[in-house]
Design an enzyme around this catalytic site. Sequence first.
Site, PDB file in Angstrom:
ATOM      1  CG  ASP A  13      -1.971   0.944   1.009  1.00 58.60           C
ATOM      2  OD1 ASP A  13      -2.399   1.507   0.041  1.00 58.60           O
ATOM      3  OD2 ASP A  13      -3.126   1.118   2.086  1.00 58.60           O
TER       4      ASP A  13
ATOM      5  CG  HIS B 117       0.300   1.942  -9.081  1.00 58.42           C
ATOM      6  ND1 HIS B 117       0.118   1.823  -8.000  1.00 58.42           N
ATOM      7  CD2 HIS B 117      -0.566   2.944  -9.632  1.00 58.42           C
ATOM      8  CE1 HIS B 117      -1.179   1.967  -7.686  1.00 58.42           C
ATOM      9  NE2 HIS B 117      -1.556   2.814  -8.836  1.00 58.42           N
TER      10      HIS B 117
ATOM     11  CG  LEU C  88       9.846 -16.772  -3.509  1.00 58.50           C
ATOM     12  CD1 LEU C  88      10.135 -16.668  -1.817  1.00 58.50           C
ATOM     13  CD2 LEU C  88      10.416 -15.198  -3.797  1.00 58.50           C
TER      14      LEU C  88
END
Length: 246
Positions: free
Chosen positions: A19, A36, A130
């Site tokens: 956020d 972004h 991962l």
Amino acid sequence: MQSKLVSRDDKLHVGIIMDGNGRWATRRGLLRMRGHEAGVEAIRRIVEAAPKQGIGTLTLYAFSTDNWRRPKAEVAALMTLLRFYLSNEVQSLVENGVRLTVIGRRDRLPDGIANAIARAEKATADGGTLHLRIAVDYSARDTILNAAAKAAALTSLTREAFSQLVTGEAGLRDVDLIIRTSGEKRLSDFLLWEGAYAELHFTERMWPEFEASDLAEALTVFHGRERRFGGLRPIAAEEVPSLSRV
Ligand code: FPP
């Protein structure tokens, strides 16, 4: 740092609500979109850092079902970023042993994105370092609702079986830690089933400025906590007995 509450072989599952991109940008006099874009840089840093910090599964909240309510231009720009990420990042993900999967609805995404997701998932399927899960057009409540609809056809149901319906995977580790950046303190419909016992970490840091050291700090706080899972003694997540059945 390795906690005594996490067995040596078990890697953590961390979820992040990324956020603050918009505020980071507007405070600098930039368009929200620049925030972004800077957020994608932060994703690169954290994907690289995560395995070195004991994380085996990383779930990132990129676009919620509620985000469709944003201005069309911002939605389109986010989708373009996602498309670029899926095509440009695959090579690096493969080289670094990262398996990418995308959770959430795919049927409402702009043309070509669902195919790009499928290609990226296939290309990275063997990654063992991962597991990177990106949540796109994601709502935890909708995910649980869909799982419940599928479960209605079954004659018996365990938590494990229901988890598989919710997550789409057998044996996905429950979420150990959820981090939210930018000072907001909400879960916003993120990982409500898998995160039932997740520890929560809220930081004032805006997502574009989130660094490997911020992740390390969140993990240090996490490892310092006692996880009792409703009992009286601290135990490791993988030692929690599945007593409850529905
Ligand atoms: C929240 O910040 C962030 C989002 C809604 C989008 C997160 C997306 C990215 C980090 C980049 C795209 C993702 C990929 C995987 C390519 P906000 O815009 O709500 O910030 P604000 O609360 O300050 O307005």
